[in-house]
Design a protein around this motif. Structure first.
Motif: not given
Length: 195
Positions: A55-59
């Protein structure tokens, strides 16, 4: 369980890392894991058991290892995102494509799959059995209830008994029993709606 506790935020940044996540997918596709979508993000399973998720998060973007606690982690890549809450989940975080080392990732995944094959999981600690005389009484009068109760896993039976018996007063125990009887008959575990 953990990744969906705050669904709204967990996978919200996938679009920021589209190429990077495709790269991870490309690597993971070389393993024997099957891709499914759970909690709005790709989760890879072996024998229907969650092994990893991405998954991708903000940072950063990340690979979750669901039973990461058992990985040797010789390269010191894994972190425990929530020290006190998370027993087995571990994350490998990346901030750019340059961080992604296919050989290392495949080694970690191979180890995770091997652990899954060996059935390495954190066993819930042995709990004292709980006996609820009041519920027992209901079951004696209602064989269908007793039968339905038996269909639950010991863990779920325990949750019902704990819920009833943690009430201090008999009156409360009885109201709790009234509340759980339809659930038991309907084959709905106490915490299913939260799972």
């Amino acid at each position: 369980m953990e990744p969906n506790s705050d669904k709204k935020h967990v996978w919200h940044s996938n679009h920021l890392w589209e190429e990077e996540l495709l790269l991870l997918k490309f690597i993971i596709d070389k393993t024997e894991l099957e891709e499914t979508i759970k909690w709005g993000g790709p989760v890879y399973v072996y024998n229907k058991k969650n092994v990893i998720g991405i998954g991708g998060f903000k940072d950063y973007f990340t690979i979750w290892f669901y039973n990461g606690v058992f990985l040797k982690d010789e390269k010191k890549k894994l972190i425990n995102a929530q020290e006190d809450k998370t027993k087995s989940l571990r994350q490998w975080r990346f901030t750019s494509k340059d961080d992604v080392n296919e050989k290392e990732i495949l080694e970690y995944i191979a180890e995770a799959i091997e652990n899954e094959k060996q059935g390495k999981i954190i066993k819930p600690s042995k709990k004292e059995a709980i006996i609820s005389e009041l519920l027992q009484k209901e079951m004696n009068q209602n064989p269908a209830l007793a039968e339905a109760f038996q269909k639950f896993s010991p863990y779920k039976q325990y949750e019902f008994l704990e819920y009833i018996e943690t009430a201090k007063q008999e009156k409360t125990k009885l109201t709790r029993i009234e509340k759980v009887i339809p659930m038991i008959l309907g084959n709905v575990g106490l915490n299913d709606k939260y799972r």
